[in-house]
Structure formats: structure tokens, C-alpha cells
Design an enzyme around this catalytic site. Structure first.
Site, PDB file in Angstrom:
ATOM      1  N   ASP A   1       0.848  -1.186   0.000  1.00  0.00           N
ATOM      2  CA  ASP A   1       0.000   0.000   0.000  1.00  0.00           C
ATOM      3  C   ASP A   1       0.892   1.247   0.000  1.00  0.00           C
ATOM      4  O   ASP A   1       2.100   1.166   0.225  1.00  0.00           O
ATOM      5  CB  ASP A   1      -0.884  -0.035   1.247  1.00  0.00           C
ATOM      6  CG  ASP A   1      -2.036   0.958   1.192  1.00  0.00           C
ATOM      7  OD1 ASP A   1      -2.309   1.511   0.103  1.00  0.00           O
ATOM      8  OD2 ASP A   1      -2.666   1.181   2.238  1.00  0.00           O
TER       9      ASP A   1
ATOM     10  N   GLU B   1       2.752   4.690  -4.285  1.00  0.00           N
ATOM     11  CA  GLU B   1       2.808   5.526  -5.499  1.00  0.00           C
ATOM     12  C   GLU B   1       4.179   6.192  -5.723  1.00  0.00           C
ATOM     13  O   GLU B   1       4.519   6.390  -6.903  1.00  0.00           O
ATOM     14  CB  GLU B   1       1.700   6.586  -5.448  1.00  0.00           C
ATOM     15  CG  GLU B   1       0.303   6.042  -5.613  1.00  0.00           C
ATOM     16  CD  GLU B   1      -0.186   5.279  -4.386  1.00  0.00           C
ATOM     17  OE1 GLU B   1      -0.943   4.311  -4.564  1.00  0.00           O
ATOM     18  OE2 GLU B   1       0.200   5.650  -3.266  1.00  0.00           O
TER      19      GLU B   1
ATOM     20  N   ASP C   1      -8.976   3.618  -2.463  1.00  0.00           N
ATOM     21  CA  ASP C   1      -9.870   4.102  -1.407  1.00  0.00           C
ATOM     22  C   ASP C   1     -11.182   4.608  -1.995  1.00  0.00           C
ATOM     23  O   ASP C   1     -11.418   5.811  -2.131  1.00  0.00           O
ATOM     24  CB  ASP C   1      -9.182   5.216  -0.615  1.00  0.00           C
ATOM     25  CG  ASP C   1      -7.936   4.728   0.096  1.00  0.00           C
ATOM     26  OD1 ASP C   1      -7.827   3.499   0.324  1.00  0.00           O
ATOM     27  OD2 ASP C   1      -7.077   5.555   0.423  1.00  0.00           O
TER      28      ASP C   1
END
Length: 812
Positions: free
Chosen positions: A400, A403, A475
């Protein structure tokens, strides 16, 4: 070939459009040819009959992306010729013409039909930005591009590829977490694909704010794209899979129901969660541990108070058939004495500023340094660190915030990455970072659990990420609109070479209503990744948390998912070989049908090739469904429909509109509480009468190891031949013993009362059959009762499975 000084062009103004210009000289190569203009070089390479690579650069050498393309160039025969105004290259599938005047490329199929042509603006530069302009052809449709919101047909919109942490994104917002710069164009009943292999921030404009052209560009780097043509959309996707790699066969438990929350803690709550699933007879396989399992949110730690005995906890969960997946965030807390940080500093494994100082940003643990996953040393170190979890019994990993994300959401572009020894800035490395973290994690799992198939779930990725991880869509929000947007995102990822993907069932942000959760559960049961996830400081969002009716609706769809495991597992095996999706947009099989692109029907998809799923909002009691070409059966009653028509379908909360393609063969099993649970040995084969022949390739292995690669598998083809009125069961291949010793053959839509087996006539039995259980009558008020649908007289036959070929005749 005459050498030209490409560097001299750097003196030109960087504020204006500059085209590749006139081709001044060229030379043939064994793969294609290289051509030169005054300002740039153009290289054309044939990789396969259906794949041609186009490279253009103003520099003296090309700078390819080292991470995405895995296809090795074959020795492909092609024809090459020079004409008055153009060079021409032909394979058996593609004809390419490159104009001498301006370097524009025109692609045709083998019949000479135009597929795609550069606009006269062609390949060009504005400063470091490089762009390829394509003609906007009449009625052309554009599909794919990975994790992109909006409509199935991308026409009229522009999209940016820049991996972005976007909490609670809107259903039309862009960009999101992953970048897959691959799309397909559909024109004149033909199709082609373009993969733009450049990791910089890029834009794909499909006619937004212009009626002249489409284009794709990157803020820096080369123009480097692969043009793919095959006779069908499915074959183009499979060719893209050859180019960038295919999904590896996942462990079987990863196909089961997965429960996550930010966060389950302490350990007693995790155990209670597992007990509740089993006590409530709800099948499930995976429990996730989010960031609260850590000490102060530091990766490679367990909180000593909340999780005092992680190894013991995980062992107890495994006794109940659960696997544990832990979250991994890349941020390493900059705390002296914290071993991962100390090691990273000592070994030079973190991302740095150009002056050598470490780059720090704030994430969950506070100020953090970030491993440079483009550095082989950092990847090897990360692999070793994962032993901390595998020694505790952890089976899977959830990467997670990769990015990479940080508070402030604005990473400085000047920070530098190793990039396999070719130092690069954040501008070039960002989009590839999450994929390289997923690769490191997968390889770490393989290193520490050498004969167990890894399961990695990633939020961020780039083209080729399917080789390393499943992808989830980040999300999302607990709304009806997000539920349907998630379906489109998964379908688009499937169009883009990523078969294993999913969304947060129930929505991550916000709180689902009872009806929304129930409907979402029914849709997600037909998603490749079947995972529920919810946010901290929200109401409980487990399947039993919304009242008795939603609990029962959830249970019946969870059980249906597990009943379908033989079909689903077999489809995953097929997808690992072909690269084709598990959840398939109708644009794949019905790409020339304009109705599948309409907003009313664009959410519909095929699941495991046979099931047509029509997602619908939870508040609707009736909906329109488009049935494409062919014949279809409503799953729950066997009502038969002709295709190429719109129907109105009742859709009470407990019945999602699901149809089965005529001629299909699907395989089910009995109830199990987890994927490794023992079944009753009966493989329930459902055959649907139709005019088209079909086959189902049944696949089994141990579900965990790589032994199937050396022959430890069981594979058997079931083929329905309507012309012969036969079901043919081929001899099995592989040396793994099947879990099933009996086939129960259900016949849908047939009129026969007897079948023949080896000249013996056998009478069929019949029963009342239902795919979903009847819901309890919790409240006697009539308006709260849900319908119960069944097939009153479904004929069937039980057969002992023989090792040799079997033929069952008389299927009229």
C-alpha cells in the site's frame, strides 16, 4: 546509414511544436529499418507478425524502459520495399507505411484496410515533451487504459498517467493509483492496440477539446510504442500479455472471500472475527492485518501489546482455515536504532536528493525514508526483510501507499533513483515505483516460502504489474455510484492485461446502507478479487453487521462463490496462460455491437466466460438488461431468451441479474468453509442447451505449490457438441489425482429424458434445484419477504468418472 548530429537540434526553440520532419536517409536492419531526419531518428522493429515497435528520439541513442516488456524478439519474416513517397514493411498481419515527407506512420491490416494513421502532425516535440498525433477516424471507439474512471468508450476524454494517492476519489476523477498506458482502437469492425512504453507522466487524449486528432504524449523520454493487431480484441489482449507478461497462477486461497479493515486489533478481535465467520457458516479464506498490527506503524514490526504472540495467533487462524495477509508500506521511519532504517542508511538503499542527502517525507510512522526499489540491492534487502513475516506464518502481502504516497502529496521531482544503474529523477521513476515494490515483495515471498505460490496485492503499478501482483482500486466510497464505477475499473483493468483485480466491497470511505452492502456483496461474488474493506472510525462492516436479512443474502452469495470454485480456478489457470480477463467487458466478445458501449449497459460483463453479470443499484427492483448475440438463460429460473434484445428484469435485493450463455458448461461443488476444505467428491457439471459447441477445461492441482509446473495437475476437457447431441469428456492429463470421483450432470434447456453411455440407455433423474438458498422469514409482514427462485424440474444424472474418454449421447 549516414550519421547525423541529433544533438544540434537542441539549439532550436523549446517553446514551439517541432515535427520529426523529412526522412533524409534510411537503412534496413534484420528487424526492420532505421530512418533519420535532420532532428531525430526513427526505428521500426518487427517483434512478431502482429507486433511492430516504433521508436523515435532526438538523442543519438534510445532510452528504453527496462521494466515492462518481457517479450523477446523472434526472427519474423517480413517484406520490405521502397516506394516513391514511403517505405513499406509487411508481415502476415500488418502493413506499415512510413512517409518520406514527414515520417508519419500508417498501419493497415493484411487486406489493406486502414487501422490507424498518424495525423500530418505526426511524431513531434515541444521541448522535452514528445507526442504522437493520430487521425481521429469516424465512429472509432477507444477502450482500455487500465485503472481509469469514466465510460467504457474513452472517446471525448483525456487521461493522465501519474500514479496518485487519491482518497475518496470521484467516479470521474483522474489520475488514480496505477498507470497502464495501453489502449485499443475499434474501427470498421477491426481492432488494434497501442502500448506506449514510457514511464514519465503521460497523457492520452481521445478527442477532448479537439475534433482533429487523438494523441498520446510524455513529458520526457522517447516516443516508444508497440502497435498490435490481431483478428480479435481478445487476441490483441493476449498479445499484449505476451509483450508485458502474464499473471502467474495464484494460490487457490486467494480466490476465496477476504476480510479487511483499517484495522482489526488487538489479536483477540482478529480471533473473534475468525470464529464468527465459522460460527455463522460463512465461507472465508483471508484476514488482513492493517497498520495497527505494527509498533508505531513501523514496517517489519508487531505491536508487542496488541499482538503479543503473532506466530501463535496466525497458527490458530490457520487451524480454522484462514490465511493472513499483512500490509506493507514503503516508508521506513527515520529512527536511529530501528534496524531497517539503520541498514538502509548503511547500505545506501534509500532514495536521495542529488547532493546525496536522504529524501524524507511524512507518512504513518512520521518522517520516513523510502527504499529505492529501482535499485537491485534495495530489492534484495527488502526480500530478506520479509522473512520477519514469513517466519511468523504470514502467507500474503498487501503493498500500500506505494505511489509513493506521503502527506502533502507533492513529491519533489529532483529526487533521484538508481533505475538499474542509470540514475533517474522522480519524473521518470514514480510510475514504476509501486510495480518494483510489488516485484520485490513477490520475490521475497518466493525466497522465504520457496514452494508456495505468492499472493501480493498492490495499489500502485505500471504495465507488467500483472506479473507480480493483483491490483485493487484503492480508497473508494460507500455509494451506489462507486459500486458501479468499481465494476468498470475492474473491467478496464481486464481489458489492459490485468486479470486479477478487485475493489473494496462495501466501500472503504463512508458507511454502506444495508441494501447497498447486500447488492455489493452479490456483485463482488462475481469479481476476480473478492475482498471487503472498511475505514477506521466507521461502523462495523462485516457481512453480519447489517442485520439478519443482509447477513443471509451475503451468506448465500458467498456460498455461491465457493460453489463456483471449480469453474473459477479453472478460469484462473486459463487466464495465466492467455492473459485474458476473469471479468470480461462485453467489448471483448461483442466489440462490433454498439449497444454494449451505451451507458445503460456498459457495466455488464462476462464472468468466467459463461456468466453474464448485469450490475444494478440496490434501490432498483427492476432494470433493463441487454442480452448480446446468442441465446441466454436466466441463472435462477432457466428462463430462456434470444439475444440481441433488451429485456426488463426483476432485481429484488437477493437476486442480482445473472445469465448463462447457451451452450456453456460450468462446474460447481458442494459447500465448503474455505478453499482447502474437503468437498463431497461430486463435480456438478451444468450444461446449457444451445446451438453452439463449447468446451470447459477443468483444472485441479494442490492449490498452493509450484508442483503443477512439473506435471502435478489434473486437467480434463468437457466438450459439448450440439451437432452430435453429445457431451465428450476427454481423457485426463497430468499426474495429480482429482478431488472428484463422480460427475453429477445437470441438463438445462434439454428435453431428453434418457441419455446413452457406451450404448447403455440411462434414465435421468430430476429435482427442484436452486442456486441460492431461501431466505428466512425474519418478519411476517409481506412487504419484507424476499422472493425465492428455483428450477422446479431439473434433470440430472450421476456418473462415476472413468479415466478413459467418456461420451454421453442423447442430449436433445
Amino acid at each position: 546509414m549516414t550519421q547525423i548530429n541529433h544533438e544540434s537540434s537542441q539549439n532550436s526553440s523549446s517553446s514551439r511544436y517541432l515535427s520529426i520532419g523529412k526522412i533524409e536517409n534510411w537503412s534496413k536492419t534484420d528487424k526492420g529499418f532505421i530512418a533519420n531526419s535532420k532532428i531525430a531518428q526513427l526505428k521500426i522493429s518487427v517483434l512478431r507478425e502482429g507486433i511492430i515497435r516504433v521508436q523515435a528520439s532526438r538523442n543519438s541513442s534510445f532510452d528504453p524502459n527496462p521494466y515492462s516488456v518481457v517479450l523477446t524478439t523472434e526472427n519474423v519474416k517480413f517484406e520490405f520495399s521502397e516506394h516513391e513517397n514511403y517505405l513499406e514493411l509487411k508481415t502476415t498481419l500488418i502493413q506499415l507505411q512510413v512517409n518520406f515527407t514527414n515520417g508519419i506512420c500508417a498501419f493497415f491490416d493484411s487486406d489493406g484496410t486502414l487501422l490507424s494513421k498518424d495525423d500530418s502532425l505526426g511524431i513531434s516535440w515541444i521541448g522535452s515533451e514528445v507526442t504522437c498525433y493520430k487521425e481521429l477516424q469516424p465512429n472509432e471507439k477507444y477502450i482500455g487504459l487500465g485503472e481509469k474512471t469514466g465510460n467504457l468508450n474513452r472517446i471525448g476524454r483525456a487521461y493522465t498517467n501519474w500514479n496518485t494517492d487519491y482518497f475518496g476519489y470521484g467516479i470521474n476523477d483522474d489520475p488514480l493509483y496505477a498507470s497502464i498506458p495501453f489502449y485499443m482502437g475499434l474501427v470498421a469492425e477491426k481492432a488494434y492496440g497501442i502500448y506506449f512504453d514510457n514511464t514519465h507522466k503521460s497523457v492520452f487524449n481521445f478527442g477532448a477539446s479537439t475534433d482533429r486528432f487523438t494523441y498520446f504524449n510524455a513529458e520526457d523520454g522517447d516516443m516508444d510504442y508497440y502497435f498490435i493487431h490481431q483478428p480479435s480484441v481478445a487476441a490483441i489482449i493476449s498479445s499484449y500479455g505476451d509483450l508485458t507478461g502474464k499473471m502467474k497462477m495464484p494460490p487457490k486461497w486467494a480466490l476465496g472471500y477476504q476480510q479487511c479493515r483499517y484495522s482489526y486489533y488487538p489479536d483477540k478481535e482478529v480471533l473473534t472475527l475468525a470464529h464468527t465467520f465459522r460460527d455463522k457458516d460463512m465461507p472465508a479464506d483471508v484476514i488482513y492485518l492493517d497498520i495497527h498490527h505494527m509498533e508505531d506503524y513501523k514496517v517489519f514490526t508487531f505491536d508487542g501489546e496488541k499482538f503479543s504472540d503473532p506466530k501463535g495467533l496466525i497458527a490458530r487462524l490457520k487451524e480454522k482455515g484462514f490465511r493472513v495477509v499483512v500490509i506493507l508500506d514503503p516508508g521506513i521511519k527515520t529512527q536511529a536504532g530501528y534496524i531497517p532504517y539503520d541498514e538502509g542508511i548503511e547500505q545506501g538503499l534509500f532514495v536521495n536528493y542529488p547532493d546525496g542527502k536522504e529524501y524524507k517525507a511524512q507518512v504513518w510512522p512520521g518522517w520516513c525514508a523510502f527504499p529505492d526499489f529501482t535499485n537491485p540491492k534495495a530489492r534484495a534487502w527488502w526480500m530478506e526483510k520479509l522473512a520477519f513475516y514469513t517466519e511468523a506464518g504470514v502467507d500474503g502481502f498487501w503493498t500500500d501507499m506505494n505511489e509513493p504516497a506521503s502527506w502533502g502529496q507533492f513529491t519533489p521531482n529532483l529526487i533521484e533513483f538508481d533505475y538499474e544503474g542509470n540514475t533517474a529523477s522522480h519524473r521518470k521513476a514514480r510510475n514504476i515505483y509501486g510495480m518494483q515494490m510489488a516485484k520485490s515483495t513477490q520475490e521475497g515471498s518466493l525466497k522465504n516460502l520457496p514452494n508456495q505460490r505468492p499472493f501480493v496485492l498492490t495499489r500502485s503499478g505500471f504495465a507488467g504489474v500483472q506479473r507480480y501482483a493483483a491490483v485493487w482500486t484503492g480508497d473508494n466510497v460507500s455509494t451506489e455510484e462507486h459500486m458501479l464505477a468499481g465494476v468498470r475499473l475492474v473491467n478496464s483493468l481486464g481489458l489492459s492485461g490485468i486479470p486479477f483485480s478487485g475493489y473494496d466491497l462495501g466501500g472503504f470511505a463512508g458507511e454502506a446502507t444495508k441494501s447497498l452492502y447486500a447488492r455489493w456483496m452479490s456483485i463482488a461474488a462475481f469479481s476476480p478479487l473478492f475482498r471487503a474493506h472498511s475505514m477506521i472510525n466507521s461502523n462495523d462492516a462485516e457481512p453480519w453487521a447489517f442485520g439478519e436479512e443482509v447477513e443471509e443474502i451475503s451468506r448465500t452469495y458467498m456460498k455461491l462463490r465457493y460453489h463456483l470454485l471449480p469453474t473459477l480456478y479453472s478460469k484462473f489457470r486459463k487466464s495465466s496462460q492467455t492473459g485474458l480477463p476473469i471479468a470480461s467487458s462485453l467489448a471483448i466478445d461483442y466489440s462490433n455491437d454498439p449497444l454494449v458501449f451505451l451507458s445503460a449497459y456498459q457495466n455488464q460483463y462476462l464472468f468466467c466466460d459463461s456468466f453474464l453479470i448485469a450490475p444494478v443499484e440496490s434501490y432498483k427492483e427492476i432494470t433493463k438488461v441487454y442480452l448480446p448475440k446468442g441465446e441466454w438463460y436466466y441463472l435462477f429460473t432457466d428462463q430462456h431468451y434470444k439475444g440481441e434484445q433488451v429485456i426488463y428484469q426483476d432485481c429484488p435485493l437477493n437476486y442480482l441479474p445473472v445469465y448463462v450463455k447457451a451452450g456453456s458448461i460450468v462446474a460447481l461443488q458442494n459447500d465448503v468453509l474455505h478453499t482447502a476444505g474437503d468437498n463431497d467428491g461430486v463435480l456438478r457439471i451444468h450444461i446449457y442447451a444451445g446451438d453452439e459447441a463449447s468446451e470447459y477445461i477443468h483444472y485441479e492441482d494442490d492449490g498452493v505449490s509450484f508442483d503443477f509446473e512439473s506435471g502435478a495437475y489434473h486437467e480434463r476437457i468437457f466438450r459439448f457438441s450440439p451437432e452430435e447431441n453429445k457431451l465428450i469428456i476427454q481423457e485426463a492429463t497430468g499426474n495429480y489425482p482429482s478431488q472428484f470421483d463422480t460427475v453429477r450432470m445437470y441438463l438445462h434447456g434439454f428435453t431428453t429424458e434418457n441419455i446413452s453411455l457406451e450404448e447403455e440407455i440411462i434414465s435421468l433423474k430430476q429435482e427442484s434445484f436452486a442456486f441460492l438458498d431461501k431466505l428466512s422469514e425474519f418478519d411476517p409482514l409481506p412487504d419484507l419477504n424476499y422472493p425465492y427462485l428455483s428450477i422446479p424440474t431439473l434433470r440430472y444424472l450421476d456418473l462415476k468418472i472413468q479415466p478413459e474418454k467418456m461420451e454421453i449421447g442423447g442430449l436433445n
